[in-house]
Design an enzyme around this catalytic site. Structure first.
Site, mmCIF file in Angstrom:
data_model
loop_
_atom_site.group_PDB
_atom_site.id
_atom_site.type_symbol
_atom_site.label_atom_id
_atom_site.label_comp_id
_atom_site.label_asym_id
_atom_site.label_seq_id
_atom_site.Cartn_x
_atom_site.Cartn_y
_atom_site.Cartn_z
ATOM 1 N N ARG A 149 0.851 -1.149 -0.045
ATOM 2 C CA ARG A 149 -0.068 0.082 0.213
ATOM 3 C C ARG A 149 0.846 1.299 0.106
ATOM 4 N NH1 ARG A 149 -2.085 -3.842 3.681
ATOM 5 N NH2 ARG A 149 -4.103 -4.446 3.207
ATOM 6 N N LYS A 174 -1.770 -2.827 7.447
ATOM 7 C CA LYS A 174 -3.390 -2.686 7.830
ATOM 8 C C LYS A 174 -3.737 -3.817 8.916
ATOM 9 C CE LYS A 174 -7.939 -2.108 5.694
ATOM 10 N NZ LYS A 174 -8.543 -1.991 4.492
ATOM 11 N N HIS A 280 -3.185 3.290 -5.319
ATOM 12 C CA HIS A 280 -3.907 1.754 -4.958
ATOM 13 C C HIS A 280 -3.593 0.820 -6.019
ATOM 14 C CE1 HIS A 280 -4.713 -0.343 -1.349
ATOM 15 N NE2 HIS A 280 -5.540 -1.005 -2.145
ATOM 16 N N ARG A 283 -1.201 -1.871 -6.563
ATOM 17 C CA ARG A 283 -1.469 -3.013 -5.719
ATOM 18 C C ARG A 283 -2.432 -4.077 -6.387
ATOM 19 N NH1 ARG A 283 -1.530 -5.026 -0.383
ATOM 20 N NH2 ARG A 283 -3.362 -5.637 0.380
ATOM 21 N N HIS A 306 -3.591 -10.144 3.250
ATOM 22 C CA HIS A 306 -5.179 -10.395 3.591
ATOM 23 C C HIS A 306 -5.280 -11.257 4.455
ATOM 24 C CE1 HIS A 306 -6.143 -8.536 -0.543
ATOM 25 N NE2 HIS A 306 -5.742 -7.554 0.159
ATOM 26 N N TYR A 315 -9.814 -10.334 -7.229
ATOM 27 C CA TYR A 315 -8.935 -10.195 -8.276
ATOM 28 C C TYR A 315 -9.232 -11.437 -9.332
ATOM 29 C CZ TYR A 315 -6.600 -7.080 -5.412
ATOM 30 O OH TYR A 315 -6.310 -5.952 -4.656
#
Length: 349
Positions: A149, A174, A280, A283, A306, A315
């Site tokens: 990120r 995150k 972003h 990414r 994630h 995706y």
């Protein structure tokens, strides 16, 4: 005789003072990010001003609903912005004011907007990176080459780059999670040269007696000299000194995200890319291109950081061409009518 049940442990009440100071104190006590703090304070201030500077203690569910309705009908905010404003107000009442009233659970939650990510092709990424100014290009290459990120890239420290193992350690991404991503071989000589320039800034700061760089949590108290060391210096340091927004101390901060965002937007125009891409999107493109190269989705999930593979699964929807690879009936009809001829519109293209 029945022994009394132990009472659940709760966080200490907020310190007395102005309401927004109490909000900031509670957010920092719970180790929320600075971005969350800024967003929550913004929405709480907007809520108070909307209701004529009334204290939130005097208001409740109806006032929250009225404010959120104003955001939707008058300001046309998105579902995600609506959700963020609601989260800020629920935090205010539950965590700061300590209210556990039933109406907190009765407030209507907005439905989050679900959109497919904007993904650039490899040719578009190449054109975009070439169009970025030299001072921003390396960061752009790292974001695409590692899937980081934007703020993860900007917050990199010198110690997080492991040239020997071709790896980069992403600290407190995150969800406050660390993870390891690859260091692209093509960027090693460029990154080494970049760090030589950054080392000159670090040495100039030491010679001028500039204060230490920001350190997370209580590290500055436990190890006061760590912020003066080269290993803790920013990889993407800001060329100019600036005041710390919390303490006012003049120090070297990392580069600002707004500067890269502006450069990215200009590069899109120069590269003549019509997509509504943001930093972003690099990414998103990283993840999509890895899946196109037949890498396992669990591997991509780990690289992206994630928690749930369902987040990474978005995706796979991008990879579906033309509605999942289904041929349009128009193409089938024209093929039957003119099996040896291409469509005039296609010939024109």
């Amino acid at each position: 005789m029945v022994a009394p049940r132990p009472q659940p442990r709760t966080a200490p009440p907020p310190a007395p003072g102005r309401l927004l100071d109490q909000v900031r104190d509670r957010i920092r006590y719970l180790h929320y990010s600075r971005r969350t703090e800024e967003a929550y304070v913004y929405w709480i201030k907007a809520y108070i001003h909307f209701h004529g500077l009334r204290h939130p203690q005097e208001m409740g569910g109806p006032e929250i609903e009225a404010f959120l309705q104003h955001l939707v009908s008058q300001r046309s905010v998105s579902g995600n912005t609506h959700k963020q404003a609601l989260s800020a107000l629920l935090f205010l009442y539950a965590k700061v004011l300590g209210q556990t009233l039933p109406w907190l659970n009765d407030v209507q939650r907005p439905k989050a907007t679900q959109r497919l990510p904007v993904v650039l092709t490899q040719d578009e990424v190449a054109r975009l990176l070439a169009a970025l100014p030299a001072q921003h290009r390396l960061l752009g290459q790292l974001l695409y080459g590692t899937g980081m990120r934007l703020m993860e890239g900007l917050r990199l420290r010198v110690k997080d780059i492991d040239f020997d193992h071709r790896a980069i350690i992403v600290r407190e991404g995150k969800g406050a999670k660390d993870r390891t991503v690859m260091l692209p071989d093509a960027l090693i000589p460029v990154l080494r040269q970049h760090l030589q320039q950054v080392h000159l800034w670090w040495q100039a700061d030491r010679d001028a007696g500039v204060g230490p760089v920001y350190l997370p949590h209580a590290l500055e108290r436990k190890n006061p000299r760590a912020g003066l060391s080269w290993s803790w210096f920013w990889v993407f340091a800001q060329p100019e000194l600036s005041g710390d927004p919390r303490t006012g101390e003049v120090r070297r901060h990392h580069a600002q995200d707004q500067a890269f965002q502006r450069a990215f937007k200009k590069a899109l125009a120069v590269a003549q890319i019509a997509k509504q891409a943001t930093p972003h999107s690099l990414r998103h493109s990283f993840a999509t291109h890895l899946l196109q190269a037949r890498y396992d989705i669990r591997t991509v999930q780990e690289l992206l950081g994630h928690s749930d593979v369902s987040t990474t699964m978005i995706y796979t929807h991008v990879l579906k061409v033309g509605g999942g690879g289904v041929a349009s009936p128009l193409d089938a009809m024209l093929q039957r009518a003119h099996p040896l001829e291409a469509s005039p519109s296609l010939q024109a293209q």
